[in-house]
Write a protein that holds these residues in place. Structure first.
Motif, PDB file in Angstrom:
ATOM      1  N   GLY A 199      -1.887  -3.975   1.342  1.00  0.00           N
ATOM      2  CA  GLY A 199      -2.454  -5.262   1.741  1.00  0.00           C
ATOM      3  C   GLY A 199      -1.566  -6.083   2.645  1.00  0.00           C
ATOM      4  N   ASN A 200      -0.364  -5.565   3.014  1.00  0.00           N
ATOM      5  CA  ASN A 200       0.503  -6.357   3.873  1.00  0.00           C
ATOM      6  C   ASN A 200      -0.070  -6.436   5.289  1.00  0.00           C
ATOM      7  N   ILE A 201       0.455  -7.372   6.074  1.00  0.00           N
ATOM      8  CA  ILE A 201      -0.100  -7.642   7.400  1.00  0.00           C
ATOM      9  C   ILE A 201      -0.115  -6.397   8.273  1.00  0.00           C
ATOM     10  N   ARG A 202       0.972  -5.640   8.237  1.00  0.00           N
ATOM     11  CA  ARG A 202       1.081  -4.481   9.124  1.00  0.00           C
ATOM     12  C   ARG A 202       0.041  -3.408   8.818  1.00  0.00           C
ATOM     13  N   MET A 203      -0.339  -3.272   7.542  1.00  0.00           N
ATOM     14  CA  MET A 203      -1.228  -2.184   7.143  1.00  0.00           C
ATOM     15  C   MET A 203      -2.686  -2.617   6.988  1.00  0.00           C
ATOM     16  N   ARG A 204      -2.993  -3.873   7.214  1.00  0.00           N
ATOM     17  CA  ARG A 204      -4.379  -4.307   7.075  1.00  0.00           C
ATOM     18  C   ARG A 204      -5.277  -3.532   8.034  1.00  0.00           C
ATOM     19  N   GLY A 205      -6.440  -3.154   7.543  1.00  0.00           N
ATOM     20  CA  GLY A 205      -7.390  -2.443   8.389  1.00  0.00           C
ATOM     21  C   GLY A 205      -7.036  -0.989   8.626  1.00  0.00           C
ATOM     22  N   GLN A 206      -6.058  -0.469   7.875  1.00  0.00           N
ATOM     23  CA  GLN A 206      -5.608   0.907   8.067  1.00  0.00           C
ATOM     24  C   GLN A 206      -5.451   1.595   6.714  1.00  0.00           C
ATOM     25  N   ALA A 207      -5.480   2.922   6.729  1.00  0.00           N
ATOM     26  CA  ALA A 207      -5.268   3.693   5.505  1.00  0.00           C
ATOM     27  C   ALA A 207      -4.973   5.145   5.878  1.00  0.00           C
ATOM     28  N   PHE A 208      -4.489   5.894   4.895  1.00  0.00           N
ATOM     29  CA  PHE A 208      -4.257   7.323   5.058  1.00  0.00           C
ATOM     30  C   PHE A 208      -4.967   8.064   3.938  1.00  0.00           C
ATOM     31  N   VAL A 209      -5.625   9.176   4.282  1.00  0.00           N
ATOM     32  CA  VAL A 209      -6.259  10.035   3.291  1.00  0.00           C
ATOM     33  C   VAL A 209      -5.619  11.411   3.406  1.00  0.00           C
ATOM     34  N   VAL A 210      -5.106  11.921   2.281  1.00  0.00           N
ATOM     35  CA  VAL A 210      -4.357  13.178   2.278  1.00  0.00           C
ATOM     36  C   VAL A 210      -5.171  14.258   1.574  1.00  0.00           C
ATOM     37  N   PHE A 211      -5.465  15.345   2.292  1.00  0.00           N
ATOM     38  CA  PHE A 211      -6.188  16.482   1.735  1.00  0.00           C
ATOM     39  C   PHE A 211      -5.221  17.614   1.369  1.00  0.00           C
ATOM     40  N   GLU A 212      -5.745  18.619   0.691  1.00  0.00           N
ATOM     41  CA  GLU A 212      -4.915  19.750   0.288  1.00  0.00           C
ATOM     42  C   GLU A 212      -4.615  20.686   1.447  1.00  0.00           C
ATOM     43  N   ASP A 213      -5.527  20.755   2.428  1.00  0.00           N
ATOM     44  CA  ASP A 213      -5.313  21.691   3.532  1.00  0.00           C
ATOM     45  C   ASP A 213      -5.829  21.111   4.847  1.00  0.00           C
ATOM     46  N   VAL A 214      -5.379  21.712   5.923  1.00  0.00           N
ATOM     47  CA  VAL A 214      -5.691  21.214   7.264  1.00  0.00           C
ATOM     48  C   VAL A 214      -7.164  21.390   7.600  1.00  0.00           C
ATOM     49  N   GLU A 215      -7.759  22.508   7.227  1.00  0.00           N
ATOM     50  CA  GLU A 215      -9.163  22.765   7.568  1.00  0.00           C
ATOM     51  C   GLU A 215     -10.087  21.713   6.970  1.00  0.00           C
ATOM     52  N   THR A 216      -9.806  21.326   5.742  1.00  0.00           N
ATOM     53  CA  THR A 216     -10.611  20.280   5.107  1.00  0.00           C
ATOM     54  C   THR A 216     -10.459  18.957   5.860  1.00  0.00           C
ATOM     55  N   ALA A 217      -9.222  18.650   6.238  1.00  0.00           N
ATOM     56  CA  ALA A 217      -8.977  17.410   6.982  1.00  0.00           C
ATOM     57  C   ALA A 217      -9.695  17.430   8.327  1.00  0.00           C
ATOM     58  N   LYS A 218      -9.699  18.573   9.013  1.00  0.00           N
ATOM     59  CA  LYS A 218     -10.399  18.697  10.301  1.00  0.00           C
ATOM     60  C   LYS A 218     -11.886  18.400  10.138  1.00  0.00           C
ATOM     61  N   ARG A 219     -12.469  19.017   9.114  1.00  0.00           N
ATOM     62  CA  ARG A 219     -13.907  18.846   8.898  1.00  0.00           C
ATOM     63  C   ARG A 219     -14.234  17.389   8.568  1.00  0.00           C
ATOM     64  N   ALA A 220     -13.409  16.773   7.742  1.00  0.00           N
ATOM     65  CA  ALA A 220     -13.633  15.369   7.383  1.00  0.00           C
ATOM     66  C   ALA A 220     -13.489  14.466   8.603  1.00  0.00           C
ATOM     67  N   LEU A 221     -12.497  14.734   9.434  1.00  0.00           N
ATOM     68  CA  LEU A 221     -12.305  13.915  10.642  1.00  0.00           C
ATOM     69  C   LEU A 221     -13.528  13.991  11.540  1.00  0.00           C
ATOM     70  N   ASP A 222     -14.022  15.201  11.772  1.00  0.00           N
ATOM     71  CA  ASP A 222     -15.168  15.379  12.666  1.00  0.00           C
ATOM     72  C   ASP A 222     -16.423  14.696  12.145  1.00  0.00           C
TER      73      ASP A 222
END
Length: 234
Positions: free
Chosen positions: A49-72
């Protein structure tokens, strides 16, 4: 420097921005989990919730392929049912959750590297302060009076947390400027001026953050135009 920036390579971690800033962190994490867990197991969701991170987040998956599909598939999705679409990229660095899968030693080394990077940025800031002292404008020496600041040229304005950019390409976008200025610690936001081409403001969390960013962009070029970076008038 140019407006062309290299996208980070695919990784397990997605960097998400353009999220509504007034969303409570627990609600935000629950909403991100609901949207992204459809594509595979999530190791971690990072949001602050700090000023620098407002409006941003990170989501971490177990593998790259899953992350690719989610991004698309989630790219541009209005998470909270409004007209504010998510902007999703691969993260520039690995998260602790990903590194920890390789073992405790790797995680400890990862943390050491992260701390070293933090120290490097601190050293950059201290070097910028020393440079200002050599130029007779140390932050600790106090600010000029409001009267003298009003009569000062752009180059003589006292430091503050907002930078004023001039001589920008007419077609520059806030995203392009963000990619350049978010490299410096404490970045908050870029503001274009409606109806005015060639100028913009970049805000940081502190005066000191802005000093470092100004020093680092003294020779900045966007397109084929040298950009003038000064502190904003108050």
């Amino acid at each position: 420097m140019s407006t062309e920036t290299q996208e980070p390579p695919p990784s397990e971690t997605l960097y998400i921005r353009n999220i509504k800033e007034n969303i409570k962190i627990p609600v935000l994490k629950e909403s991100l989990d609901a949207a992204f867990s459809l594509y595979g197991p999530i190791l971690d969701i990072i949001a602050h919730g700090n000023i620098r991170m407002r409006g941003q987040a990170f989501v971490v998956f177990e593998d790259v392929e899953t992350a690719k599909r989610a991004l698309d598939e989630v790219q541009g999705f209005p998470l909270f049912g409004d007209d504010q679409p998510l902007e999703i990229h691969f993260a520039k660095s690995k998260s602790d959750a990903v590194v920890s899968k390789a073992g405790e030693e790797e995680l400890e080394e990862h943390r050491k590297i992260r701390l070293a990077e933090k120290d490097r940025k601190k050293a950059e800031f201290e070097a910028a302060q020393k440079k200002r002292k050599r130029q007779g404008g140390a932050l600790s020496s106090g600010r000029p009076s409001k009267k003298s600041a009003l009569g000062a040229s752009d180059e003589q304005l006292p430091p503050n947390k907002i930078l004023f950019l001039q001589n920008l390409p007419d077609d520059i976008t806030a995203d392009q400027l963000t990619e350049t200025f978010e490299e410096y610690a404490g970045f908050f936001e870029v503001r274009l001026v409606p109806g005015r081409k060639g100028i913009a403001f970049v805000e940081y969390e502190t005066d000191e953050n802005a000093v470092v960013a100004k020093q680092g962009t003294e020779d900045l070029k966007l397109g084929d135009k040298p950009v003038k970076v000064t502190f904003a008038r108050k």
